[in-house]
Design a protein around this motif. Structure first.
Motif, PDB file in Angstrom:
ATOM      1  N   GLU A 155      38.269  47.202 -34.176  1.00 54.55           N
ATOM      2  CA  GLU A 155      38.467  47.943 -32.924  1.00 54.55           C
ATOM      3  C   GLU A 155      37.309  47.669 -31.969  1.00 54.55           C
ATOM      4  OE1 GLU A 155      39.058  52.471 -31.118  1.00 54.55           O
ATOM      5  OE2 GLU A 155      38.698  52.194 -33.267  1.00 54.55           O
ATOM      6  N   ARG A 156      37.639  47.523 -30.714  1.00 52.55           N
ATOM      7  CA  ARG A 156      36.607  47.372 -29.684  1.00 52.55           C
ATOM      8  C   ARG A 156      36.611  48.621 -28.808  1.00 52.55           C
ATOM      9  NH1 ARG A 156      38.617  42.042 -30.147  1.00 52.55           N
ATOM     10  NH2 ARG A 156      36.978  40.542 -30.705  1.00 52.55           N
ATOM     11  N   PRO A 157      35.443  48.967 -28.265  1.00 54.43           N
ATOM     12  CA  PRO A 157      35.342  50.236 -27.524  1.00 54.43           C
ATOM     13  C   PRO A 157      35.934  50.153 -26.126  1.00 54.43           C
ATOM     14  CG  PRO A 157      33.249  49.084 -27.448  1.00 54.43           C
ATOM     15  CD  PRO A 157      34.139  48.273 -28.364  1.00 54.43           C
ATOM     16  N   PRO A 158      36.364  51.299 -25.594  1.00 51.23           N
ATOM     17  CA  PRO A 158      36.705  51.354 -24.171  1.00 51.23           C
ATOM     18  C   PRO A 158      35.440  51.135 -23.342  1.00 51.23           C
ATOM     19  CG  PRO A 158      36.664  53.560 -25.103  1.00 51.23           C
ATOM     20  CD  PRO A 158      36.486  52.613 -26.247  1.00 51.23           C
ATOM     21  N   LEU A 159      35.598  50.587 -22.167  1.00 47.93           N
ATOM     22  CA  LEU A 159      34.462  50.310 -21.287  1.00 47.93           C
ATOM     23  C   LEU A 159      34.532  51.174 -20.042  1.00 47.93           C
ATOM     24  CD1 LEU A 159      31.983  48.575 -20.374  1.00 47.93           C
ATOM     25  CD2 LEU A 159      33.641  47.078 -19.234  1.00 47.93           C
ATOM     26  N   MET A 160      33.388  51.762 -19.697  1.00 47.04           N
ATOM     27  CA  MET A 160      33.264  52.471 -18.432  1.00 47.04           C
ATOM     28  C   MET A 160      32.351  51.659 -17.525  1.00 47.04           C
ATOM     29  SD  MET A 160      31.869  56.275 -17.671  1.00 47.04           S
ATOM     30  CE  MET A 160      33.323  56.985 -18.422  1.00 47.04           C
ATOM     31  N   ARG A 205      41.394  48.860 -22.329  1.00 42.06           N
ATOM     32  CA  ARG A 205      40.863  50.209 -22.057  1.00 42.06           C
ATOM     33  C   ARG A 205      39.622  50.093 -21.176  1.00 42.06           C
ATOM     34  NH1 ARG A 205      40.327  53.482 -27.563  1.00 42.06           N
ATOM     35  NH2 ARG A 205      39.408  51.523 -28.291  1.00 42.06           N
ATOM     36  N   LEU A 206      39.849  49.669 -19.963  1.00 43.13           N
ATOM     37  CA  LEU A 206      38.770  49.504 -18.991  1.00 43.13           C
ATOM     38  C   LEU A 206      38.902  50.574 -17.913  1.00 43.13           C
ATOM     39  CD1 LEU A 206      38.904  45.623 -18.485  1.00 43.13           C
ATOM     40  CD2 LEU A 206      37.537  46.911 -20.148  1.00 43.13           C
ATOM     41  N   ALA A 207      37.817  51.299 -17.684  1.00 40.65           N
ATOM     42  CA  ALA A 207      37.804  52.335 -16.646  1.00 40.65           C
ATOM     43  C   ALA A 207      36.661  52.061 -15.683  1.00 40.65           C
ATOM     44  CB  ALA A 207      37.640  53.722 -17.271  1.00 40.65           C
ATOM     45  N   ILE A 208      36.788  52.548 -14.467  1.00 45.86           N
ATOM     46  CA  ILE A 208      35.723  52.438 -13.479  1.00 45.86           C
ATOM     47  C   ILE A 208      35.532  53.797 -12.845  1.00 45.86           C
ATOM     48  CG2 ILE A 208      37.346  51.618 -11.695  1.00 45.86           C
ATOM     49  CD1 ILE A 208      34.966  50.020 -10.513  1.00 45.86           C
ATOM     50  N   ARG A 209      34.271  54.131 -12.590  1.00 47.33           N
ATOM     51  CA  ARG A 209      33.959  55.423 -11.975  1.00 47.33           C
ATOM     52  C   ARG A 209      32.809  55.245 -11.003  1.00 47.33           C
ATOM     53  NH1 ARG A 209      29.825  58.817 -13.997  1.00 47.33           N
ATOM     54  NH2 ARG A 209      31.183  60.636 -14.019  1.00 47.33           N
ATOM     55  N   ASN A 213      43.713  44.309 -10.555  1.00 48.21           N
ATOM     56  CA  ASN A 213      44.625  44.696 -11.616  1.00 48.21           C
ATOM     57  C   ASN A 213      43.969  44.709 -12.991  1.00 48.21           C
ATOM     58  OD1 ASN A 213      47.168  45.428 -10.713  1.00 48.21           O
ATOM     59  ND2 ASN A 213      47.733  43.315 -10.316  1.00 48.21           N
ATOM     60  N   ILE A 214      42.667  44.931 -13.055  1.00 46.69           N
ATOM     61  CA  ILE A 214      41.964  44.813 -14.326  1.00 46.69           C
ATOM     62  C   ILE A 214      41.768  46.151 -15.034  1.00 46.69           C
ATOM     63  CG2 ILE A 214      39.717  44.898 -13.170  1.00 46.69           C
ATOM     64  CD1 ILE A 214      38.647  43.050 -15.366  1.00 46.69           C
ATOM     65  N   PHE A 215      41.681  47.246 -14.274  1.00 48.61           N
ATOM     66  CA  PHE A 215      41.352  48.547 -14.866  1.00 48.61           C
ATOM     67  C   PHE A 215      42.612  49.339 -15.200  1.00 48.61           C
ATOM     68  CE2 PHE A 215      37.663  47.414 -12.241  1.00 48.61           C
ATOM     69  CZ  PHE A 215      36.679  47.429 -13.215  1.00 48.61           C
ATOM     70  N   GLN A 216      42.476  50.156 -16.252  1.00 50.48           N
ATOM     71  CA  GLN A 216      43.596  51.002 -16.670  1.00 50.48           C
ATOM     72  C   GLN A 216      43.417  52.471 -16.284  1.00 50.48           C
ATOM     73  OE1 GLN A 216      42.135  48.816 -19.223  1.00 50.48           O
ATOM     74  NE2 GLN A 216      43.542  47.282 -18.404  1.00 50.48           N
ATOM     75  N   ALA A 217      42.226  52.826 -15.759  1.00 44.70           N
ATOM     76  CA  ALA A 217      41.965  54.205 -15.326  1.00 44.70           C
ATOM     77  C   ALA A 217      40.722  54.208 -14.454  1.00 44.70           C
ATOM     78  CB  ALA A 217      41.770  55.130 -16.532  1.00 44.70           C
ATOM     79  N   GLY A 218      40.544  55.300 -13.709  1.00 45.20           N
ATOM     80  CA  GLY A 218      39.359  55.407 -12.872  1.00 45.20           C
ATOM     81  C   GLY A 218      39.080  56.831 -12.448  1.00 45.20           C
ATOM     82  N   PHE A 270      43.804  56.878 -22.567  1.00 44.89           N
ATOM     83  CA  PHE A 270      43.497  55.871 -23.587  1.00 44.89           C
ATOM     84  C   PHE A 270      43.938  56.298 -24.981  1.00 44.89           C
ATOM     85  CE2 PHE A 270      39.765  54.397 -20.751  1.00 44.89           C
ATOM     86  CZ  PHE A 270      40.612  53.541 -20.067  1.00 44.89           C
ATOM     87  N   ARG A 271      44.477  57.501 -25.086  1.00 44.51           N
ATOM     88  CA  ARG A 271      45.127  57.999 -26.299  1.00 44.51           C
ATOM     89  C   ARG A 271      44.182  58.029 -27.507  1.00 44.51           C
ATOM     90  NH1 ARG A 271      49.896  54.654 -27.640  1.00 44.51           N
ATOM     91  NH2 ARG A 271      50.699  56.510 -28.685  1.00 44.51           N
ATOM     92  N   PHE A 272      43.132  58.833 -27.383  1.00 44.77           N
ATOM     93  CA  PHE A 272      42.288  59.108 -28.536  1.00 44.77           C
ATOM     94  C   PHE A 272      42.090  60.617 -28.658  1.00 44.77           C
ATOM     95  CE2 PHE A 272      39.315  58.139 -25.009  1.00 44.77           C
ATOM     96  CZ  PHE A 272      38.550  59.290 -24.971  1.00 44.77           C
ATOM     97  N   GLU A 273      41.860  61.073 -29.875  1.00 51.39           N
ATOM     98  CA  GLU A 273      41.643  62.500 -30.127  1.00 51.39           C
ATOM     99  C   GLU A 273      40.201  62.866 -29.799  1.00 51.39           C
ATOM    100  OE1 GLU A 273      43.788  64.676 -30.886  1.00 51.39           O
ATOM    101  OE2 GLU A 273      45.527  63.561 -31.644  1.00 51.39           O
ATOM    102  N   LEU A 274      40.005  64.031 -29.220  1.00 45.59           N
ATOM    103  CA  LEU A 274      38.667  64.516 -28.915  1.00 45.59           C
ATOM    104  C   LEU A 274      38.053  65.186 -30.139  1.00 45.59           C
ATOM    105  CD1 LEU A 274      39.279  66.021 -25.369  1.00 45.59           C
ATOM    106  CD2 LEU A 274      38.052  63.911 -25.920  1.00 45.59           C
ATOM    107  N   ALA A 275      36.746  64.987 -30.311  1.00 42.92           N
ATOM    108  CA  ALA A 275      36.062  65.584 -31.460  1.00 42.92           C
ATOM    109  C   ALA A 275      35.913  67.087 -31.296  1.00 42.92           C
ATOM    110  CB  ALA A 275      34.694  64.937 -31.640  1.00 42.92           C
TER     111      ALA A 275
END
Length: 649
Positions: free
Chosen positions: A401-406, A483-487, A504-509, A626-631
């Motif tokens: 697995e690779r991490p999501p990027l912000m 899973r690329l986000a920009i903020r 068209n590169i990011f999936q959320a922001g 990004f469909r992950f469960e929160l701790a």
């Protein structure tokens, strides 16, 4: 050592809670007077109040300004230069009414200026004449066309503002010579910003306190002057970027002399008043700080021999450098240390921490250290960023697995990000996000040419650099391309909106008080930045087509991924209408979005409860997209037009 738990990126339990990250005290504006140190600190838990602190010569720390007083000026809206110390009193601007108050030990603050719609900043004491000289911004007739001048204000309150210098759009840095005989100042006019072109002037002070014989020292339309200061023996020094880099100079015998020319910046963008990158240890010795590829260094300069020597120090960010009585003091930070106030002893060469921005110590097992990266970008150029890998000593991710990027786009846009430990960054990395903090073309600390890459290209160069930073990390196999986000906030919010609209590169922001319509920005923003777009985009209305083409609001049909928008309702820099326009467009298109507004917040959130709520909301938003469960449980937000799917096992 305990065995690490296996959990997907994003789902790691972190000791850096939103509560902790929102509680960090921010330090600013250090002053050194008669062996005692003063500074301001922003207190999120007190609804964003700025308090003035003092450390006495014996080491005792005292809180000077009682609530509800809030030591914050709003000249240029961004403020700075909020207080001055003279003898046994502190003079400060109070946020609620923008009046100057005098505070003496054992007494309540008393107003010095009248109840009029004026603001004051960047003062210096003229003790011989019993007055303060400062920048005044007159809003009595108009906010967008406020009148800026340099004035004198008598300390007894009898003279509420005698104009000394007027006629230009902006002024800053009034500085008195040690004998009180001359005044120096900086001035500039629209459409320039202070990092574009300014002028340094000086004039004699007449016996009646007026100015006579003004003389232009340096500067012009294409030369930026920063921090004029008089040496102890009365020689005017300043920083200029006439060579393409902000370097140190002095004016002696009506001649300008370079002190040390190098490809490094000894200046910072003049977004706020009162910045300082050099000070005198003695008439022959300057202590200074300079930026090289995003990292700040400490040095000393012999003003006689011009010998320049680096000073080894453990800090990578240095602000507000001051010196007095054998010591220097400054704000500092490092990759594993939050902001601190540091004292440097000239005789011993030792550094000591005077005050910390927070009491919490973060175990290094939870701290992701920044790695400087430079990468290829548009037009065969190089751009720069700091990369933070996910790090949490208690967790590891499933194999493969690779991490999501912000991707973080800083504000300004003529600003820069640094490497000081930021809980706002570590909040994400300890949960399993990778973060890249981009110093895109236009950022400060890489010389004038790099800074001017953005001219005429705002919304293009900054976006390209953020996109190419993400592509670089994807190609290196360090992050998940899906899973690329920009903020970003303010100008960084504009870059975020442009990236989500035109790429068209990011999936959320996430946009914090970002610009969606450049024409609306031109019409509604405050005086200081009201012509900024002439350089960043082009003259209006001649280049109206570019304003249209680079405004995300007109191309909402191109947005194909979810976004979350945050807005302060009292923002006068990027007004709430900007966020409302984008929300209306997203709603009309039926795209998933969330929109959170905050009462009592201006440009940049300062209240603990709002900072916490925004961070929790952004985390919740990404967990759904990004469909992950929160701790840990987080207060939910409503995501419009979003249909939730089950998280894959």
């Amino acid at each position: 050592m305990s065995t690490q738990k296996l959990a997907p990126y994003g789902s790691w339990k972190s000791p850096i809670t939103s509560e902790l990250a929102a509680s960090v005290t921010q330090l600013t504006e250090v002053a050194f007077v008669a062996g005692e140190m003063y500074w301001r600190e922003l207190r999120p838990e007190e609804k964003g109040r700025f308090a003035i602190m003092k450390q006495e010569a014996g080491g005792r720390t005292v809180d000077l300004t009682p609530p509800p007083f809030n030591a914050r000026t709003t000249v240029h809206e961004y403020g700075g230069g909020s207080f001055v110390v003279a003898d046994d009193a502190v003079y400060f601007s109070n946020f609620s009414d923008q009046r100057i108050y005098r505070l003496k030990s054992g007494s309540k603050p008393r107003p010095v200026t009248p109840e009029v719609n004026m603001r004051y900043a960047d003062g210096v004491m003229d003790q011989r004449r019993g007055r303060m000289i400062c920048v005044r911004e007159d809003h009595s007739l108009s906010d967008q066309n406020a009148v800026n001048t340099i004035v004198s204000i008598s300390l007894d309150g009898k003279d509420s503002g005698r104009v000394l210098v007027s006629g230009n759009d902006f002024y800053s840095s009034p500085r008195l010579s040690p004998d009180g005989s001359r005044l120096a100042w900086i001035t500039w006019n629209h459409p320039n910003m202070p990092w574009d072109g300014t002028e340094l002037w000086t004039a004699e002070l007449n016996t009646d306190g007026s100015l006579g014989g003004p003389q232009l020292v340096a500067g012009g339309l294409n030369e930026s002057i920063f921090q004029p200061e008089w040496s102890p023996d009365g020689i005017l020094h300043f920083v200029s970027d006439r060579t393409g880099w902000w370097n140190l100079y002095r004016w002696r015998g009506n001649r300008i002399e370079p002190l040390h020319e190098m490809h490094a910046d000894f200046g910072r963008p003049h977004w706020v008043f009162g910045l300082s990158t050099y000070a005198w240890a003695s008439p022959e010795r300057i202590i200074c700080t300079y930026a090289n590829r995003g990292t700040w260094n400490l040095a000393e300069l012999d003003t006689t021999s011009l010998k320049f020597s680096s000073i080894e120090n453990p800090h990578s960010d240095i602000w507000y450098l001051r010196a007095e009585s054998g010591h220097a003091a400054f704000l500092a930070g490092a990759p594993r240390a939050s902001e601190v106030i540091v004292q440097f002893d000239f005789a011993t060469g030792k550094f000591s921490v005077v005050y910390r921005s927070g009491s919490e110590t973060i175990d290094v097992g939870y701290v992701s250290a920044p790695h400087t990266i430079d990468f290829s970008t548009t037009n065969d150029l190089r751009a720069y960023a700091f990369f933070y890998a996910p790090r949490n000593r208690d967790f590891t991710a499933p194999k493969g697995e690779r991490p999501p990027l912000m991707v973080i786009s800083h504000g300004g846009p003529t600003s820069a990000t640094g490497t000081t430990l930021s809980l706002a960054v570590q909040f994400w990395t300890t949960r399993g996000f990778a973060v890249v903090d981009v110093n895109y073309g236009g950022s400060t600390g890489y010389g004038r040419e790099y800074r001017q890459r953005l001219y005429g290209q705002w919304g293009v160069v900054d976006v390209d650099d953020c996109v190419n930073a993400a592509k670089y990390l994807v190609k290196a196999g360090l992050v998940d391309k899906n899973r690329l986000a920009i903020r970003g906030g303010s100008a960084g919010g504009y870059t975020t909106l442009c990236a989500l609209t035109f790429r068209n590169i990011f999936q959320a922001g996430a946009s914090y008080y970002g610009v969606s319509d450049l024409e609306v920005l031109d019409k509604e923003t405050h005086k200081f930045e009201s012509r900024y777009n002439v350089k960043l985009i082009g003259p209006y209305p001649e280049k109206r087509n570019l304003y249209w083409e680079r405004s995300p609001i007109h191309f909402a049909d191109r947005i194909s991924c979810p976004m979350i928008i945050f807005q302060g309702l009292e923002d006068k820099i990027v007004t709430p209408s900007q966020a409302e326009l984008m929300v209306q467009a997203l709603r009309a298109k039926g795209l998933p979005y969330a929109y959170l507004t905050f009462e009592g917040e201006q440009h940049g959130f300062r209240r603990k409860e709002n900072i916490k709520r925004a961070r929790d909301a952004e985390l919740y938003f990404y967990s759904k997209i990004f469909r992950f469960e929160l701790a840990d449980p987080v207060e939910p937000i409503k995501i419009e037009n979003f249909k939730e799917r089950a998280v894959s096992p």
